[in-house]
Design a protein around this motif. Structure first.
Motif, PDB file in Angstrom:
ATOM      1  N   LEU A  10       0.847  -1.214  -0.097  1.00 36.06           N
ATOM      2  CA  LEU A  10      -0.103  -0.124   0.170  1.00 36.06           C
ATOM      3  C   LEU A  10       0.799   1.245   0.027  1.00 36.06           C
ATOM      4  O   LEU A  10       2.170   1.032   0.361  1.00 36.06           O
ATOM      5  N   VAL A  11       0.105   2.311  -0.237  1.00 36.26           N
ATOM      6  CA  VAL A  11       0.807   3.665  -0.093  1.00 36.26           C
ATOM      7  C   VAL A  11       0.152   4.681   0.924  1.00 36.26           C
ATOM      8  O   VAL A  11      -1.070   4.871   0.750  1.00 36.26           O
ATOM      9  N   SER A  12       1.099   4.726   1.998  1.00 36.97           N
ATOM     10  CA  SER A  12       0.451   5.755   2.883  1.00 36.97           C
ATOM     11  C   SER A  12       0.975   7.277   2.678  1.00 36.97           C
ATOM     12  O   SER A  12       1.744   7.337   2.147  1.00 36.97           O
ATOM     13  N   SER A  13       0.279   8.201   3.474  1.00 31.20           N
ATOM     14  CA  SER A  13       1.118   9.514   3.682  1.00 31.20           C
ATOM     15  C   SER A  13       2.040   9.757   4.236  1.00 31.20           C
ATOM     16  O   SER A  13       2.855  10.636   4.134  1.00 31.20           O
ATOM     17  N   ASP A  14       2.050   9.160   5.515  1.00 32.04           N
ATOM     18  CA  ASP A  14       3.072   9.411   6.688  1.00 32.04           C
ATOM     19  C   ASP A  14       2.929  11.048   6.933  1.00 32.04           C
ATOM     20  O   ASP A  14       3.923  11.817   6.900  1.00 32.04           O
ATOM     21  N   HIS A  15       1.657  11.420   6.886  1.00 28.96           N
ATOM     22  CA  HIS A  15       1.350  12.663   7.154  1.00 28.96           C
ATOM     23  C   HIS A  15       1.799  13.269   8.540  1.00 28.96           C
ATOM     24  O   HIS A  15       1.588  12.768   9.739  1.00 28.96           O
ATOM     25  N   ALA A  16       2.984  13.891   8.386  1.00 25.84           N
ATOM     26  CA  ALA A  16       3.711  14.627   9.563  1.00 25.84           C
ATOM     27  C   ALA A  16       3.807  16.047   9.488  1.00 25.84           C
ATOM     28  O   ALA A  16       4.883  16.653   8.997  1.00 25.84           O
ATOM     29  N   PRO A  17       3.005  16.578   9.932  1.00 28.60           N
ATOM     30  CA  PRO A  17       2.843  18.249   9.581  1.00 28.60           C
ATOM     31  C   PRO A  17       3.537  19.070  10.735  1.00 28.60           C
ATOM     32  O   PRO A  17       3.322  19.342  11.741  1.00 28.60           O
ATOM     33  N   TYR A  18       4.333  19.967  10.111  1.00 23.41           N
ATOM     34  CA  TYR A  18       4.911  20.898  10.963  1.00 23.41           C
ATOM     35  C   TYR A  18       5.112  22.048  10.054  1.00 23.41           C
ATOM     36  O   TYR A  18       5.494  22.313   8.896  1.00 23.41           O
ATOM     37  N   ARG A  19       4.815  23.491  10.617  1.00 32.37           N
ATOM     38  CA  ARG A  19       4.945  24.904   9.977  1.00 32.37           C
ATOM     39  C   ARG A  19       6.346  25.138   9.629  1.00 32.37           C
ATOM     40  O   ARG A  19       7.251  24.628  10.363  1.00 32.37           O
ATOM     41  N   PHE A  20       6.528  25.911   8.643  1.00 36.71           N
ATOM     42  CA  PHE A  20       7.871  26.314   8.653  1.00 36.71           C
ATOM     43  C   PHE A  20       8.031  27.760   9.226  1.00 36.71           C
ATOM     44  O   PHE A  20       8.328  28.757   8.495  1.00 36.71           O
ATOM     45  N   ASP A  21       7.907  28.046  10.441  1.00 35.42           N
ATOM     46  CA  ASP A  21       8.227  28.830  11.407  1.00 35.42           C
ATOM     47  C   ASP A  21       8.622  28.399  12.651  1.00 35.42           C
ATOM     48  O   ASP A  21       9.033  27.341  13.056  1.00 35.42           O
ATOM     49  N   GLU A  22       8.502  29.378  13.577  1.00 31.54           N
ATOM     50  CA  GLU A  22       9.108  29.134  15.027  1.00 31.54           C
ATOM     51  C   GLU A  22       8.350  28.050  15.783  1.00 31.54           C
ATOM     52  O   GLU A  22       8.717  27.581  16.903  1.00 31.54           O
TER      53      GLU A  22
END
Length: 480
Positions: free
Chosen positions: A313-325
């Motif tokens: 299968l294909v998952s997203s491995d969604h691991a969200p971090y903003r590009f800021d402080e």
């Protein structure tokens, strides 16, 4: 004559086993009929001539409202993450209930379940992340939570949340007895640590050195070691986010000799290479993830692995971090790569990226799109009633405009990340409407669901609990 709540007519219905024109009759949130329903009674009929209908996406590897091992909360709440998922054609997710050091596993699960209950707009389940086996209740909690339907566990072989091989054996043994699936982030911690320290000491601080700090051998060795664990315990293990040709070859060889091992990959390994990190200044941090993107030859190998079934299968491995402080730059802009959070947003883009590659470009048979993004993940993780378009299944559906072309912009996703790592990429095929249990939850790029309306998915049985070889016997005959 039966009456339906909704009939979708004249669509190209694309499943893991079917590709053809059909009507879909929906009643009480379920798929009640497939075929020619031109004479059937309904309260609502939608003509989908020229559209493609696929099962709602099942994304089984997502980090949502989760504290990282670095002590950094990721950018998405369950509300923002599942909003983004629904707009991108995903209707079910499995995210992580991550145990902190010293925390009871049951308390971690309760915290994450409460957050999802408040915010989730789509259906969801959880993997337990076991990070501290020294907590006295951990084995008891694991068994109880498995019995309550949380039937998958994630462990790490690296980073500050890693378990030792001995502890991983304990987790696998408990999971085997209780009927759960163990999922593994497999990289060799010693190789990564040794390489990272020398790069930093040499003044090689830029994000592009993150990829260098994760040698190919780190994945290869750990994957091969975990394959041997699956072989010894005679129980399935899932290997997360495979990125290298050599690891793929090891999995293929293991499957050929009957080892019960499954594996996944992600869009950023299929469609990105390590040079994405090679940007001016700190900009490359946006594309930092672990394992890192590799070479174009690895991309070719991974597509081959999807085509021959080595990868399930294909998952997203969604691991969200903003590009800021608050995210990637939480320790400043003038830091070495080892102090930058790893991960990419992926929940909203996984389905369109794969539709473009598989259905529009024909990289694999069109039915493989449904299998890899919905049917197989639902089957392997025991998400009953999900992942297919068949009578009795939940009416989780995506309606695609198959010829609609969209070019991603710098910040056009509906999560809380603030940038799109696929900026500039054009996809053909676009999710125009998403239905969850027969109700429209997203349409024309806008969400129509309310926070908290997603349901927890009980998983009373999965393949890991039913498709088992006999247990290994620990006798004198097995000793060297």
């Amino acid at each position: 004559m039966s009456r339906y709540d909704l009939i979708l007519t004249s669509a190209r219905v694309l499943t893991a086993t079917h590709d053809g024109i059909a009507d879909i009759g929906i009643r009480d949130g379920k798929i009640a009929a497939l075929g020619d329903l031109s004479g059937a009674e309904t309260g609502d009929r939608r003509d989908l001539t020229g559209k493609v209908v696929t099962p709602g996406g099942v994304d089984v590897h997502c980090h949502i409202e989760q504290m990282s091992g670095m002590g950094l909360m990721n950018a998405d709440t369950f509300e923002t993450a599942t909003r983004s998922a629904a707009i991108g054609g995903t209707t079910s997710v499995i995210s992580f209930a991550a145990q902190a050091r010293g925390q009871r596993l049951s308390d971690a699960m309760s915290d994450y379940a409460s957050a999802a209950c408040r915010g989730a707009m789509i259906d969801h389940a959880f993997h337990m992340i076991v990070a501290d086996m020294s907590v006295p209740s951990v084995a008891e909690d694991m068994r109880r939570l498995i019995g309550e339907g949380h039937r998958s566990i994630k462990v790490f072989t690296t980073y500050n949340i890693q378990l030792s091989d001995r502890e991983i054996c304990e987790v696998i043994g408990i999971a085997r007895e209780a009927g759960a699936l163990v999922c593994i982030h497999a990289e060799n911690d010693g190789l990564i640590g040794w390489t990272k320290e020398r790069l930093v000491a040499a003044g090689k601080h830029a994000p592009r050195y993150h990829a260098v700090s994760h040698p190919r051998l780190a994945e290869i060795e750990a994957v091969e070691r975990m394959i041997r664990f699956a072989e010894f315990f005679a129980t399935p293990l899932m290997l997360f986010h495979i990125s290298t040709r050599e690891a793929l070859d090891a999995i293929r060889a293991a499957k050929a000799r009957g080892v019960p091992v499954w594996a996944e990959t992600c869009p950023h390994y299929l469609m990105m290479a390590a040079d994405f990190l090679d940007r001016d200044g700190i900009e490359g941090a946006k594309w930092m993830c672990s394992p890192p993107q590799r070479a174009t030859d690895d991309q070719v190998a991974l597509w081959e692995g999807l085509g021959d079934g080595t990868l399930s299968l294909v998952s997203s491995d969604h691991a969200p971090y903003r590009f800021d402080e608050t995210g990637k730059l939480s320790q400043g802009r003038d830091v070495d790569f080892s102090k930058i959070a790893n991960g990419l947003p992926g929940l909203e883009v996984r389905m369109p990226l794969l539709f473009d590659e598989i259905v529009s470009k024909g990289r694999l048979p069109a039915t493989e799109f449904a299998r890899l993004t919905a049917t197989e993940p639902a089957r392997l993780y025991g998400l009953s009633g999900k992942g297919d378009i068949a009578e009795g299944f939940d009416a989780d559906l995506v309606v695609w405009g198959p010829y609609v072309q969209v070019t991603y912009g710098p910040d056009d996703l509906n999560d809380n990340v603030g940038y799109n790592p696929w900026e500039g990429r054009t996809v053909t095929g676009w999710p125009e409407m998403t239905l969850l249990r027969g109700k429209v939850v997203a349409e024309a790029g806008a969400v129509r669901a309310e926070p908290g309306t997603g349901r927890w998915i009980d998983r009373p049985a999965i393949g890991a609990a039913t498709d088992r070889s006999p247990a290994p016997e620990y006798t004198e005959a097995t000793m060297p």
